[in-house]
Design an enzyme around this catalytic site. Structure first.
Site, short mmCIF file in Angstrom:
data_model
loop_
_atom_site.label_atom_id
_atom_site.label_comp_id
_atom_site.label_asym_id
_atom_site.label_seq_id
_atom_site.Cartn_x
_atom_site.Cartn_y
_atom_site.Cartn_z
N ASP A 1 37.23 23.12 7.44
CA ASP A 1 36.81 24.36 8.08
C ASP A 1 35.44 24.12 8.70
OD1 ASP A 1 39.10 25.57 7.16
OD2 ASP A 1 38.14 26.51 5.44
N ASP B 1 48.07 33.80 7.98
CA ASP B 1 47.07 34.19 6.98
C ASP B 1 47.48 35.51 6.34
OD1 ASP B 1 45.26 32.02 7.53
OD2 ASP B 1 44.67 33.07 9.36
#
Length: 581
Positions: A278, A436
């Site tokens: 990330d 998600d």
């Protein structure tokens, strides 16, 4: 399908192939020339000698990785700009990318198809990669039938997903070598990386050409060899040390690449272990790797600083050395800003692709965008820039959710969504959809119009069922669509793979959400990557044993060195799970 369009405006001048390698603290220079009408890219011109190879790049997809692999092995590159360049080549590499029909359109339209046939007929050194193998056959069923170069008898057909086979064929599979060739010396017993939906079948008519086969549902042609003509269905430039050795075997006519010892003989398609980074800017403006706790990336201290777990390129390079099967970059603030303006992230890709010879995926902010000057950029232009910078696959998040919602409402494929556009141009194997979701407990499946599962652990009020509500904007906004419905819709719209996260499990280290992964991986015929929650090696074997996941992804446990990648793979071997070691 046409070769990808070139971005206009400011970015068009800066998107050519880099001419110098990346180094710390120095941004690589860019070519000041524009691409010519008959050329897909620019590179350093090397003199005609034993250390130069000619590259046929017609402009579709990521061939930067092939360039980087060739240069990594110490060879210069001359680009094909005309049919005469093909005929003048001492050694020719053709890394075909994209769809069969569009490739043949380009080759026929430029006169290069006839030049290729003549070059091959003269038995000159030739290496085709992926589509570069398929185009040698008579024809393909892909958007066809479409005629090929007609060098090898046979028809290229799609894998049959109607019997439960996951298509595309993505991942590390084993070769069965059927002919002793210099090209494949040292490859026996190793996994190599495949990513394709179409394949050529072995037959009596082409058996003399075949040097190896691979099994995926049925046996298909994984490489051919006849005299100086070689081609492979897999990607040597993305097959780690084994792939580099294979490339070296072709490039060095009188020597073979270094033999890579096989710790365990490859036998079938391996489950993949993926390292995820990330990436975002910290409060000082530096690009860092971070990790969230249920998507919150700031320390739970008075400073509230963004967690800094390292430099992206350094970590990616180490994970490649440690044995990661893929590396995924997620630009977690890309949904806020203009992605093509994020030059540091593009540089991360460029530099990583010079050091990492396994697949690279990048996601974050891939959508249509209008900048402050009113200039419109399509999602296809954004994706094209990522591909040219070194990405093998791109991951779409929020934009895919909106496209799926519209499709489920109308039942109409407009062809205008980012998902549809990018998969049409680059192929669905190059497009990952990142989902998600957040778990929502209910008492009964009849309580909601979405697919529910009977959960392994009851909810806070003893609920026995749950549905998984999808979110956008990095988990900040909930949408009226479930993970099951979204997965089915994006597969229909052209996704080639699903990255399945779970907000509830993120950063908790308690294991993947098996209920969620099983529900989605059972529902689709494309590969599913399980993500969120890994905290121990046992969590990887559990998700592979209890679900149809093709890969498992982790971040924090690798960044913090709590669980090494090698430890995960050794555990999977002990558990009887096929992996690349």
């Amino acid at each position: 399908m046409q070769p990808p369009p070139q971005p206009q405006g400011a970015m068009a001048n800066g998107s050519a192939i880099l001419t110098v390698p990346c180094s710390a603290g120095r941004r690589p220079k860019r070519s000041s020339q524009r691409r010519g009408a008959g050329s897909a890219s620019l590179s350093v011109r090397a003199s005609s000698d034993a250390n130069t190879v000619t590259l046929l790049d017609y402009g579709a997809g990521n061939v930067r990785s092939v360039r980087n692999a060739i240069r990594h092995l110490g060879f210069g590159i001359r680009d094909v700009r005309s049919p005469e360049d093909i005929l003048a080549a001492d050694r020719l590499v053709f890394p075909g990318v994209g769809a069969f029909g569009s490739a043949m359109d380009v080759l026929n339209g430029t006169g290069m198809a006839d030049a290729l046939r003549e070059y091959i007929q003269k038995d000159r050194p030739f290496l085709g990669i992926c589509l570069g193998l398929q185009l040698l056959f008579d024809s393909s069923e892909e958007n066809g039938p479409v005629s090929g170069l007609g060098v090898i008898p046979g028809v290229v057909r799609r894998f049959d997903s109607s019997k439960g086979l996951i298509v595309p064929h993505i991942g590390w599979n084993a070769l069965e070598i059927t002919k002793d060739t210099q090209l494949l010396q040292g490859a026996d017993g190793h996994h190599v990386y495949f990513v394709h939906s179409y394949h050529a079948l072995p037959s009596d008519a082409n058996k003399d050409w075949i040097s190896s086969i691979c099994n995926y549902g049925d046996s298909f042609v994984s490489s051919i060899s006849m005299g100086n003509i070689q081609a492979v269905q897999f990607h040597p430039e993305k097959s780690g040390a084994t792939g580099l050795s294979i490339l070296k075997n072709f490039l060095s006519a009188n020597s073979s690449g270094a033999k890579v010892p096989a710790r365990r003989k490859a036998s079938k398609l391996a489950k993949r272990v993926i390292a995820c980074l990330d990436v975002r800017s910290n409060d000082n403006g530096d690009l860092v790797v971070t990790k969230g706790d249920q998507y919150d990336v700031r320390d739970h201290t008075s400073s509230k600083e963004v967690r800094n777990l390292g430099k992206p390129v350094d970590l990616a390079s180490q994970y490649y050395i440690d044995g990661a099967d893929e590396v995924s970059f997620l630009n977690i603030t890309g949904f806020r800003d203009f992605p093509l303006g994020d030059l540091p992230m593009l540089e991360v890709l460029r530099c990583a692709s010079e050091k990492v010879f396994v697949p690279l995926t990048v996601g974050g902010g891939i959508r249509d965008f209008t900048d402050a000057t009113g200039r419109y950029y399509s999602s296809l232009e954004v994706a094209s820039e990522y591909f040219r910078s070194g990405a093998d696959k791109i991951s779409i998040g929020s934009d895919a959710v909106y496209a799926a919602e519209a499709f489920l409402q109308t039942g109409v494929k407009t062809g205008k969504s980012s998902l549809e556009q990018i998969s049409r141009v680059y192929g669905n194997q190059a497009v990952v959809v990142s989902i998600d979701p957040r778990r929502v407990y209910v008492n009964s499946p009849e309580d909601v119009p979405f697919k529910t599962v009977k959960v392994s652990s009851k909810g806070p009020s003893a609920e026995e069922y749950a549905w998984y509500q999808c979110t956008v904007s990095g988990g900040r906004d909930s949408r009226p669509i479930g993970a099951y419905e979204l997965a089915k819709a994006v597969e229909e719209l052209g996704a080639g793979e699903i990255l399945l996260n779970c907000i509830d499990c993120d950063g908790q280290g308690c294991g993947f959400d098996i209920d969620l992964v099983k529900m989605v991986s059972d529902a689709v015929t494309i590969p599913v990557i399980a993500s969120s929650g890994a905290g121990a090696v046992e969590h990887f074997s559990e998700v592979f044993e209890k679900t149809n996941a093709s890969a498992a992804l982790a971040a924090g446990i690798f960044h913090r060195k709590e669980v090494p990648i090698l430890a995960v793979k050794e555990h999977l071997v002990d558990a009887g799970v096929e992996v690349r070691v």
